[in-house]
Enzyme design. Sequence first.
Site, PDB file in Angstrom:
ATOM      1  N   GLU A   1       0.853  -1.187   0.000  1.00  0.00           N
ATOM      2  CA  GLU A   1       0.000   0.000   0.000  1.00  0.00           C
ATOM      3  C   GLU A   1       0.889   1.237   0.000  1.00  0.00           C
ATOM      4  OE1 GLU A   1      -3.456   2.203   2.699  1.00  0.00           O
ATOM      5  OE2 GLU A   1      -2.648   0.256   3.310  1.00  0.00           O
TER       6      GLU A   1
ATOM      7  N   ASN B   1      -4.435   4.978  -2.316  1.00  0.00           N
ATOM      8  CA  ASN B   1      -5.679   5.415  -1.690  1.00  0.00           C
ATOM      9  C   ASN B   1      -6.343   6.466  -2.576  1.00  0.00           C
ATOM     10  OD1 ASN B   1      -5.825   4.102   1.098  1.00  0.00           O
ATOM     11  ND2 ASN B   1      -3.726   4.863   1.037  1.00  0.00           N
TER      12      ASN B   1
ATOM     13  N   GLU C   1      -7.644   1.849  -3.565  1.00  0.00           N
ATOM     14  CA  GLU C   1      -8.401   1.592  -2.341  1.00  0.00           C
ATOM     15  C   GLU C   1      -9.279   2.796  -2.025  1.00  0.00           C
ATOM     16  OE1 GLU C   1      -5.855   0.531   0.871  1.00  0.00           O
ATOM     17  OE2 GLU C   1      -4.903  -1.148  -0.189  1.00  0.00           O
TER      18      GLU C   1
ATOM     19  N   ASP D   1     -11.810  -0.118   1.372  1.00  0.00           N
ATOM     20  CA  ASP D   1     -10.928  -0.027   2.535  1.00  0.00           C
ATOM     21  C   ASP D   1     -11.734   0.212   3.812  1.00  0.00           C
ATOM     22  OD1 ASP D   1      -8.565   0.033   3.920  1.00  0.00           O
ATOM     23  OD2 ASP D   1      -7.958   2.010   3.248  1.00  0.00           O
TER      24      ASP D   1
ATOM     25  N   GLU E   1      -6.544  -5.954   8.013  1.00  0.00           N
ATOM     26  CA  GLU E   1      -5.596  -4.924   8.428  1.00  0.00           C
ATOM     27  C   GLU E   1      -5.315  -4.999   9.924  1.00  0.00           C
ATOM     28  OE1 GLU E   1      -6.089  -1.033   5.966  1.00  0.00           O
ATOM     29  OE2 GLU E   1      -8.094  -1.606   6.622  1.00  0.00           O
TER      30      GLU E   1
END
Length: 405
Positions: free
Chosen positions: A177, A235, A267, A297, A354
């Site tokens: 990420e 993101n 995401e 997410d 996560e």
Amino acid sequence: MPYLPLRVLVLEDHLFQRSVAVSLLRQLGCHEVLEASNGAEALAILAATGPVDVALCDLQMEGMDGVEFIQRAGGSGQLGAIIIGSGLPCDVRRAVGQMGQSLGLRMLGEVGKPLQAEALGPLLTACLNPLPVELSPLASTGVASEASVRRGLLDQQLEGWYQPKFDLRTGEALGAEVLVRWNHPIKGVLSPAVFLPTVERCGLLDELLFTLMHQALTLQWQARSQGVSLNVAFNLHASQLSNPQLTSQVKQILAQYQTPGCSVTFELTESGLLEVPAVCLENLVRLRMMGCQLSIDDFGAGFSSLQRLCQLPFNEIKLDAEFVRGLAHEPRCSAVISSTLALGHTLGMAVVVEGIETAEQQQALVELGCTQGQGYWHARPMPGADLLRWLQRNDGALGQMGGSQ
């Protein structure tokens, strides 16, 4: 006797239980222990004697109860941290913990009654450990101005940091990420809390995204030259989906680096997807048509409907870290994780968990059937050059490096 350099305030209206708590804290080595029979008395003590490191707080009390005390004391700066000590059901204690976090308080955890040294001791010790640097908003810095953020973007000071995603069974790195930090020439590395509000307010999200894409795709090419195929995940704010030029710009950048869409993931947080206009839905569809992966997410942290999950073209679910944090003591968290795994399987979507921070969490998740995860147990976010060295050093045996970064 152990020594803990902590000033602790006990809130408990039952005299005997308060005496037990005070005695136990002293046995655990706390430097100073204060006591109050309700929230109003506790606020008066704080006003008269100054802040405390920890408040051990009951919830049900005559007069001002623990819930009101937490709300009143939340913005005062008088509390370093809170431990909830209550006989109420754990889901109620957990909800109060979330309330405290939303007020900006450091919630160390909750303990039931009667108090046990085995449960209380580790929470007190945790209070002595500072929060990770990357989670600290560097409040003293304040929120950056528009001019300084624009200069930071122009000078390439806003840099991608990378946190790997893993196959929990084999330890293989599946991707990374892309997070963002500001490598400020004077103030050092700054948290996103310092500059992201300004980026959003001033309409600079697209510029930041494209900057990070150029950096990350260069890194991806370098990793490929080392023999490592690495998916990179960016993101994407829901508001960016209203830009009709978004997908064409993404396509141009991918072509510039000769990168297939399947090696890139976008995401989007669940909270931004309650309403999706037609232009936003079109952009989601076009990203998928380009081969890009779409991940929802912080799943479970918002209130968007399952119907939206079925309607929108996502192919990955990232389950919010809160469920992992409660895995050891909250059966509902285990049930949510299992249900999400089943939902993902039924919908043909990958599920990434996560917030994995301990070996125990990792093992429990594997036993529940989780196959993909992310968290400090495997690796913390790191600059691109460090990621390349880290990948080369670990050479595929990545799962054995838990907690090393």
